[in-house]
Design a protein around this motif. Structure first.
Motif, mmCIF file in Angstrom:
data_model
loop_
_atom_site.group_PDB
_atom_site.id
_atom_site.type_symbol
_atom_site.label_atom_id
_atom_site.label_comp_id
_atom_site.label_asym_id
_atom_site.label_seq_id
_atom_site.Cartn_x
_atom_site.Cartn_y
_atom_site.Cartn_z
ATOM 1 N N GLY A 177 0.806 -1.200 0.000
ATOM 2 C CA GLY A 177 0.000 0.000 0.000
ATOM 3 C C GLY A 177 0.850 1.266 0.000
ATOM 4 N N ARG A 178 0.317 2.328 -0.585
ATOM 5 C CA ARG A 178 1.022 3.598 -0.611
ATOM 6 C C ARG A 178 1.152 4.156 0.800
ATOM 7 N NH1 ARG A 178 -2.830 7.649 -3.901
ATOM 8 N NH2 ARG A 178 -1.175 9.117 -3.283
ATOM 9 N N THR A 179 2.209 4.911 1.033
ATOM 10 C CA THR A 179 2.453 5.471 2.367
ATOM 11 C C THR A 179 2.650 6.982 2.304
ATOM 12 O OG1 THR A 179 4.821 4.964 2.152
ATOM 13 C CG2 THR A 179 3.451 3.347 3.295
ATOM 14 N N ASP A 180 2.230 7.604 1.204
ATOM 15 C CA ASP A 180 2.416 9.042 1.052
ATOM 16 C C ASP A 180 1.210 9.862 1.505
ATOM 17 O OD1 ASP A 180 0.948 7.957 -1.060
ATOM 18 O OD2 ASP A 180 1.557 9.542 -2.458
ATOM 19 N N LEU A 181 0.159 9.199 2.009
ATOM 20 C CA LEU A 181 -1.002 9.896 2.549
ATOM 21 C C LEU A 181 -0.799 10.135 4.043
ATOM 22 C CD1 LEU A 181 -3.809 7.910 0.690
ATOM 23 C CD2 LEU A 181 -2.928 10.184 0.130
ATOM 24 N N PRO A 182 -1.577 11.059 4.641
ATOM 25 C CA PRO A 182 -1.399 11.358 6.076
ATOM 26 C C PRO A 182 -1.447 10.100 6.939
ATOM 27 C CG PRO A 182 -2.863 12.966 5.084
ATOM 28 C CD PRO A 182 -2.593 11.932 4.025
ATOM 29 N N GLY A 183 -0.449 9.947 7.816
ATOM 30 C CA GLY A 183 -0.381 8.791 8.707
ATOM 31 C C GLY A 183 0.391 7.617 8.145
ATOM 32 N N GLY A 184 0.791 7.700 6.878
ATOM 33 C CA GLY A 184 1.529 6.594 6.275
ATOM 34 C C GLY A 184 2.984 6.584 6.702
ATOM 35 N N ASN A 185 3.571 5.392 6.751
ATOM 36 C CA ASN A 185 4.964 5.243 7.157
ATOM 37 C C ASN A 185 5.544 4.012 6.449
ATOM 38 O OD1 ASN A 185 7.306 4.253 8.741
ATOM 39 N ND2 ASN A 185 6.794 5.924 10.135
ATOM 40 N N TYR A 186 6.433 4.248 5.518
ATOM 41 C CA TYR A 186 6.965 3.180 4.670
ATOM 42 C C TYR A 186 7.705 2.108 5.468
ATOM 43 C CZ TYR A 186 9.630 0.957 0.882
ATOM 44 O OH TYR A 186 10.185 0.050 0.019
ATOM 45 N N GLU A 187 8.633 2.516 6.320
ATOM 46 C CA GLU A 187 9.407 1.546 7.093
ATOM 47 C C GLU A 187 8.505 0.745 8.025
ATOM 48 O OE1 GLU A 187 12.463 0.771 6.563
ATOM 49 O OE2 GLU A 187 12.680 2.317 5.026
ATOM 50 N N GLN A 188 7.512 1.413 8.593
ATOM 51 C CA GLN A 188 6.570 0.729 9.483
ATOM 52 C C GLN A 188 5.755 -0.312 8.715
ATOM 53 O OE1 GLN A 188 3.465 3.227 11.282
ATOM 54 N NE2 GLN A 188 4.103 2.473 13.280
ATOM 55 N N GLU A 189 5.380 0.020 7.498
ATOM 56 C CA GLU A 189 4.609 -0.929 6.697
ATOM 57 C C GLU A 189 5.431 -2.176 6.365
ATOM 58 O OE1 GLU A 189 1.389 -0.934 3.171
ATOM 59 O OE2 GLU A 189 2.942 0.594 3.013
ATOM 60 N N LEU A 190 6.675 -1.996 5.972
ATOM 61 C CA LEU A 190 7.525 -3.146 5.687
ATOM 62 C C LEU A 190 7.692 -4.024 6.923
ATOM 63 C CD1 LEU A 190 10.373 -1.603 3.472
ATOM 64 C CD2 LEU A 190 8.237 -2.705 2.750
ATOM 65 N N HIS A 191 7.844 -3.379 8.077
ATOM 66 C CA HIS A 191 7.987 -4.144 9.319
ATOM 67 C C HIS A 191 6.699 -4.908 9.634
ATOM 68 C CE1 HIS A 191 9.302 -5.237 13.335
ATOM 69 N NE2 HIS A 191 8.161 -4.757 13.811
ATOM 70 N N SER A 192 5.556 -4.274 9.431
ATOM 71 C CA SER A 192 4.280 -4.949 9.693
ATOM 72 C C SER A 192 4.137 -6.188 8.821
ATOM 73 C CB SER A 192 3.112 -3.992 9.419
ATOM 74 O OG SER A 192 3.054 -2.955 10.363
ATOM 75 N N GLU A 218 4.034 -16.889 -2.062
ATOM 76 C CA GLU A 218 4.365 -16.159 -3.294
ATOM 77 C C GLU A 218 4.925 -14.776 -2.987
ATOM 78 O OE1 GLU A 218 1.514 -16.784 -6.868
ATOM 79 O OE2 GLU A 218 0.285 -17.102 -5.079
ATOM 80 N N GLU A 219 4.334 -14.117 -1.999
ATOM 81 C CA GLU A 219 4.797 -12.768 -1.666
ATOM 82 C C GLU A 219 6.172 -12.794 -0.996
ATOM 83 O OE1 GLU A 219 3.201 -10.167 -2.937
ATOM 84 O OE2 GLU A 219 1.997 -11.792 -3.785
ATOM 85 N N ILE A 220 6.423 -13.778 -0.166
ATOM 86 C CA ILE A 220 7.750 -13.914 0.443
ATOM 87 C C ILE A 220 8.810 -14.117 -0.636
ATOM 88 C CG2 ILE A 220 9.204 -15.434 1.853
ATOM 89 C CD1 ILE A 220 6.776 -15.922 3.648
ATOM 90 N N ASP A 221 8.484 -14.933 -1.630
ATOM 91 C CA ASP A 221 9.465 -15.268 -2.656
ATOM 92 C C ASP A 221 9.645 -14.174 -3.709
ATOM 93 O OD1 ASP A 221 9.906 -17.706 -1.470
ATOM 94 O OD2 ASP A 221 8.516 -18.806 -2.787
ATOM 95 N N CYS A 222 8.551 -13.460 -4.038
ATOM 96 C CA CYS A 222 8.586 -12.649 -5.263
ATOM 97 C C CYS A 222 8.221 -11.181 -5.103
ATOM 98 C CB CYS A 222 7.645 -13.266 -6.306
ATOM 99 S SG CYS A 222 8.018 -14.975 -6.733
ATOM 100 N N ASN A 223 7.662 -10.771 -3.978
ATOM 101 C CA ASN A 223 7.243 -9.376 -3.868
ATOM 102 C C ASN A 223 8.464 -8.459 -3.932
ATOM 103 O OD1 ASN A 223 6.379 -6.743 -2.769
ATOM 104 N ND2 ASN A 223 4.489 -7.811 -2.258
ATOM 105 N N PRO A 224 8.557 -7.579 -4.929
ATOM 106 C CA PRO A 224 9.774 -6.785 -5.121
ATOM 107 C C PRO A 224 10.033 -5.746 -4.025
ATOM 108 C CG PRO A 224 8.062 -6.049 -6.626
ATOM 109 C CD PRO A 224 7.557 -7.311 -5.982
ATOM 110 N N TYR A 225 8.996 -5.403 -3.258
ATOM 111 C CA TYR A 225 9.174 -4.406 -2.204
ATOM 112 C C TYR A 225 9.765 -4.989 -0.925
ATOM 113 C CZ TYR A 225 6.328 -1.374 -5.106
ATOM 114 O OH TYR A 225 5.852 -0.610 -6.144
ATOM 115 N N LEU A 226 9.804 -6.305 -0.859
ATOM 116 C CA LEU A 226 10.283 -6.958 0.353
ATOM 117 C C LEU A 226 11.615 -7.637 0.150
ATOM 118 C CD1 LEU A 226 8.457 -6.675 2.865
ATOM 119 C CD2 LEU A 226 7.076 -6.653 0.779
ATOM 120 N N HIS A 227 12.334 -7.261 -0.901
ATOM 121 C CA HIS A 227 13.644 -7.867 -1.198
ATOM 122 C C HIS A 227 14.689 -6.776 -1.428
ATOM 123 C CE1 HIS A 227 12.211 -12.016 -1.445
ATOM 124 N NE2 HIS A 227 11.153 -11.533 -2.056
#
Length: 227
Positions: A177-192, A218-227
């Protein structure tokens, strides 16, 4: 040998149905247990009366007894149909308390995107969802996972015996999900995602808030945002 006259117990099965609604193409889900017929609606974002009617017709046809109206988060595209659920089924939408500011900002977002005033149509919500929440449909337990990042009070709903996790806009198929809206946090999302979702069984189906489903593996193996 004497034949056992007792009828075998019917195994409880868990089901889900996806409805793609509103101009943002948000995924609204009905989940239910077929033994008890108890169900929940997740992220009702219906935009038109036709979309709402399709959902109510399906609920009636399947004999589902709606018990919960649940939110993964409170962005407007996931909330547009909450008034319909309140009036049709008498259910107060349930969300995480940290997402109340997001919900309160929904009318401004809709005004900005669509030039429509929805301030008078949004119902009161119950900010009572947390990881200590006890939710069940019949004998099926729903585990709440607090997954901030996309929004501060974002949650996912994990149903172990259904082998599904409803991730809202936290995790998509090969995306996040995008994290550029109010309350979003990129590093927090990856950690979650890594600490709450990626620890689930690999064959768990990921049912996201937009787009097609996936699996945890599938997401563990291939999601480009988590590698």
């Amino acid at each position: 040998l004497k034949r056992n006259s007792l009828k075998p117990k019917k195994l409880s099965m868990f089901h889900y149905k996806r409805f793609v609604v509103n101009p943002i193409e948000e995924n609204c889900y009905i989940i239910w247990d077929d033994a008890s017929h108890e169900g929940a609606i997740i992220d009702c974002g219906t935009w038109s009366s036709n979309e709402s009617t399709s959902i109510s017709d399906f609920i009636h046809k399947e004999g589902i007894k709606l018990k919960y109206s649940l939110q993964t988060h409170m962005h407007f595209d996931h909330c547009l149909g909450l008034a319909f659920i309140c009036s049709e089924y008498g259910l107060t939408p349930m969300c995480h308390p940290e997402d109340l500011p997001v919900y309160n900002g929904a009318p401004e977002m809709v005004q900005k995107w669509f030039r429509i005033d929805i301030s008078s149509t949004l119902p009161e919500v119950s900010p009572t969802i947390s990881e200590s929440s006890t939710l069940c449909l019949g004998n099926t337990n729903i585990q709440v996972l607090h997954t901030p990042g996309h929004t501060p009070g974002g949650v996912c709903y994990y149903i172990p015996n259904g082998r599904i996790v409803l991730t809202g806009d936290t995790l998509f198929r090969m995306g996040i999900g995008r994290t550029d809206l109010p309350g979003g946090n990129y590093e927090q999302e990856l950690h979650s995602i890594s600490s709450k979702i990626f620890i689930l069984p690999a064959d768990t189906k990921v049912l996201p808030g937009h787009g097609p489903e996936s699996t945890v593996g599938e997401e563990i193996d291939c999601n480009p945002y988590l590698h």
